[in-house]
Design a protein around this motif. Structure first.
Motif, short mmCIF file in Angstrom:
data_model
loop_
_atom_site.label_atom_id
_atom_site.label_comp_id
_atom_site.label_asym_id
_atom_site.label_seq_id
_atom_site.Cartn_x
_atom_site.Cartn_y
_atom_site.Cartn_z
N THR A 99 0.68 -1.17 -0.07
CA THR A 99 -0.05 0.00 0.09
C THR A 99 0.93 1.31 -0.04
OG1 THR A 99 -0.11 -0.26 2.41
CG2 THR A 99 -1.94 -1.11 1.29
N LEU A 100 2.01 1.37 0.68
CA LEU A 100 2.83 2.59 0.62
C LEU A 100 3.30 2.74 -0.63
CD1 LEU A 100 5.12 2.02 4.01
CD2 LEU A 100 2.93 3.35 3.63
N ASN A 101 3.47 1.66 -1.71
CA ASN A 101 3.93 2.03 -3.06
C ASN A 101 2.89 2.30 -4.00
OD1 ASN A 101 6.66 1.71 -2.41
ND2 ASN A 101 6.72 -0.41 -2.62
N ASN A 102 1.69 2.16 -3.61
CA ASN A 102 0.63 2.64 -4.46
C ASN A 102 -0.63 3.19 -3.59
OD1 ASN A 102 0.96 0.21 -6.67
ND2 ASN A 102 1.52 -0.63 -4.79
N PRO A 103 -0.12 4.37 -3.16
CA PRO A 103 -1.23 5.07 -2.34
C PRO A 103 -2.39 5.75 -3.12
CG PRO A 103 0.81 6.32 -3.06
CD PRO A 103 1.23 5.25 -3.13
N HIS A 104 -2.57 5.87 -4.43
CA HIS A 104 -3.49 5.95 -5.47
C HIS A 104 -4.61 4.82 -5.17
CE1 HIS A 104 -1.19 3.55 -7.72
NE2 HIS A 104 -1.96 3.38 -8.38
N VAL A 105 -4.20 3.55 -5.24
CA VAL A 105 -5.19 2.56 -4.94
C VAL A 105 -6.05 2.66 -3.63
CG1 VAL A 105 -5.45 0.02 -4.81
CG2 VAL A 105 -3.85 1.08 -6.48
N VAL A 106 -5.25 2.92 -2.55
CA VAL A 106 -5.74 3.26 -1.33
C VAL A 106 -6.76 4.20 -1.18
CG1 VAL A 106 -5.30 3.58 1.50
CG2 VAL A 106 -3.76 2.21 -0.18
N ARG A 107 -6.30 5.50 -1.73
CA ARG A 107 -7.35 6.49 -2.00
C ARG A 107 -8.37 6.26 -2.67
NH1 ARG A 107 -4.17 12.44 -1.50
NH2 ARG A 107 -2.58 11.52 -0.21
N GLN A 108 -8.34 5.65 -3.71
CA GLN A 108 -9.53 5.39 -4.70
C GLN A 108 -10.23 4.46 -3.96
OE1 GLN A 108 -10.27 6.74 -7.86
NE2 GLN A 108 -12.09 5.62 -7.22
N PHE A 109 -9.93 3.35 -3.20
CA PHE A 109 -10.62 2.59 -2.66
C PHE A 109 -11.54 2.98 -1.36
CE2 PHE A 109 -10.88 -0.06 1.59
CZ PHE A 109 -11.84 -1.10 1.00
N VAL A 201 1.54 3.23 12.87
CA VAL A 201 0.32 4.20 12.30
C VAL A 201 0.83 4.82 11.07
CG1 VAL A 201 -1.37 5.97 12.42
CG2 VAL A 201 -0.76 4.50 14.42
N LEU A 202 0.55 4.25 9.86
CA LEU A 202 1.12 4.86 8.43
C LEU A 202 0.45 6.01 7.96
CD1 LEU A 202 1.53 1.53 6.52
CD2 LEU A 202 3.16 2.67 7.83
N ASP A 203 -0.72 6.38 8.22
CA ASP A 203 -1.52 7.49 8.06
C ASP A 203 -3.01 7.57 8.52
OD1 ASP A 203 -1.85 9.79 6.50
OD2 ASP A 203 -1.64 8.90 4.66
N HIS A 204 -3.37 8.65 8.46
CA HIS A 204 -4.99 8.81 8.59
C HIS A 204 -5.51 9.66 7.63
CE1 HIS A 204 -8.31 10.08 11.56
NE2 HIS A 204 -8.71 9.96 10.41
N LEU A 205 -6.39 9.24 6.80
CA LEU A 205 -6.87 9.86 5.66
C LEU A 205 -8.39 10.27 5.92
CD1 LEU A 205 -5.66 7.13 3.04
CD2 LEU A 205 -4.71 9.42 3.41
N VAL A 206 -8.35 11.66 5.41
CA VAL A 206 -9.79 12.20 5.60
C VAL A 206 -10.36 12.23 4.29
CG1 VAL A 206 -11.33 14.20 6.61
CG2 VAL A 206 -9.09 13.53 7.76
N ILE A 207 -11.39 11.62 4.31
CA ILE A 207 -12.26 11.73 2.78
C ILE A 207 -13.31 12.45 2.50
CG2 ILE A 207 -13.28 9.88 0.91
CD1 ILE A 207 -10.39 9.25 2.16
N GLY A 208 -13.24 13.35 1.54
CA GLY A 208 -14.50 14.16 1.18
C GLY A 208 -15.04 13.79 -0.42
N ARG A 209 -15.79 14.51 -0.64
CA ARG A 209 -16.16 14.02 -2.18
C ARG A 209 -15.14 14.49 -3.18
NH1 ARG A 209 -21.23 16.02 0.25
NH2 ARG A 209 -22.48 14.05 0.73
N GLY A 210 -14.45 13.43 -3.75
CA GLY A 210 -13.54 13.88 -4.63
C GLY A 210 -12.23 14.55 -4.15
#
Length: 221
Positions: A99-109, A201-210
């Motif tokens: 997941t660290l080498n593919n952050p875009h996949v994590v975000r899309q998911f 803890v690798l990250d905390h992602l806050v998700i909005g619309r887009g």
């Protein structure tokens, strides 16, 4: 959103590939037929204009879609199945890659999972020593503006799954991903609790619309 008919969607896909199709054309392929006096491409266009985006359409309930007409139970079931299939595809991707080498996949998911939720959901991705996802769980759910998070429960689940590290994520139903002061404080508590048990803890992602905000990218983790 301009409605223009050129090469039929199926022929366009076969000639140029699926990525060449617009949202209207992709939707039309799955709907297959329109309604009386309205061809399928026009119906697809009307649906997307009404809901504002493909994401909003695919997240809508049957009662909302049927107000426009042209979508019955069978078509709604197919669209729901497509949405779930896409989610499972992204989930399987996470299980197979670093997941660290593919952050875009994590975000899309996470966008697929959380962006359209109407209340705050706190999700945890549990990872192994190779940063591959062991499991993802919606651990806590809350209201439109708040979700109560219990660090002890997160740590307990991480130990149960033998996770080496975790990624946190939660959504803002308002659509804006900018973290609040409360988001920063609970993240600090989570990091401290996990460090005590040698869980990274690798990250905390806050998700909005887009849009997505990463605590790690801002240097907060």
């Amino acid at each position: 959103m301009e409605y223009v008919v050129r090469l039929p969607p199926r022929e366009k896909l076969m000639k140029y590939g699926a990525k060449a199709l617009t949202d209207v054309e992709l939707l039309a392929l799955f709907l297959r037929t329109g309604k009386r006096g309205v061809p399928v491409l026009m119906l697809s266009h009307q649906l997307l204009v009404h809901f504002g985006s493909l994401r909003a359409l695919l997240s809508a309930e049957l009662v909302q879609i049927r107000k426009i007409g042209g979508i019955g139970v069978a078509k709604y079931a197919e669209l729901s199945a497509i949405t779930e299939l896409a989610c499972r595809f992204h989930s399987s991707e996470l299980a197979e890659m670093d997941t660290l080498n593919n952050p875009h996949v994590v975000r899309q998911f996470l966008q697929n999972e959380l962006a359209s939720e109407e209340r705050e959901i706190f999700m945890v991705l549990f990872l192994d020593n190779h940063n591959r996802v062991i499991e993802h769980q919606r651990m806590f759910s809350g209201t439109l503006t708040h979700v109560e998070v219990y660090p002890r429960e997160v740590v307990r689940q991480a130990i149960k799954l033998n996770a080496a590290s975790v990624i946190f994520a939660h959504n803002h139903p308002s659509g804006r991903a900018e973290p609040s002061r409360a988001d920063q404080l609970i993240t600090q508590r989570l990091v401290e609790s996990c460090q005590f048990m040698d869980i990274r803890v690798l990250d905390h992602l806050v998700i909005g619309r887009g849009e997505t905000v990463s605590f790690a990218e801002r240097g907060w983790i």
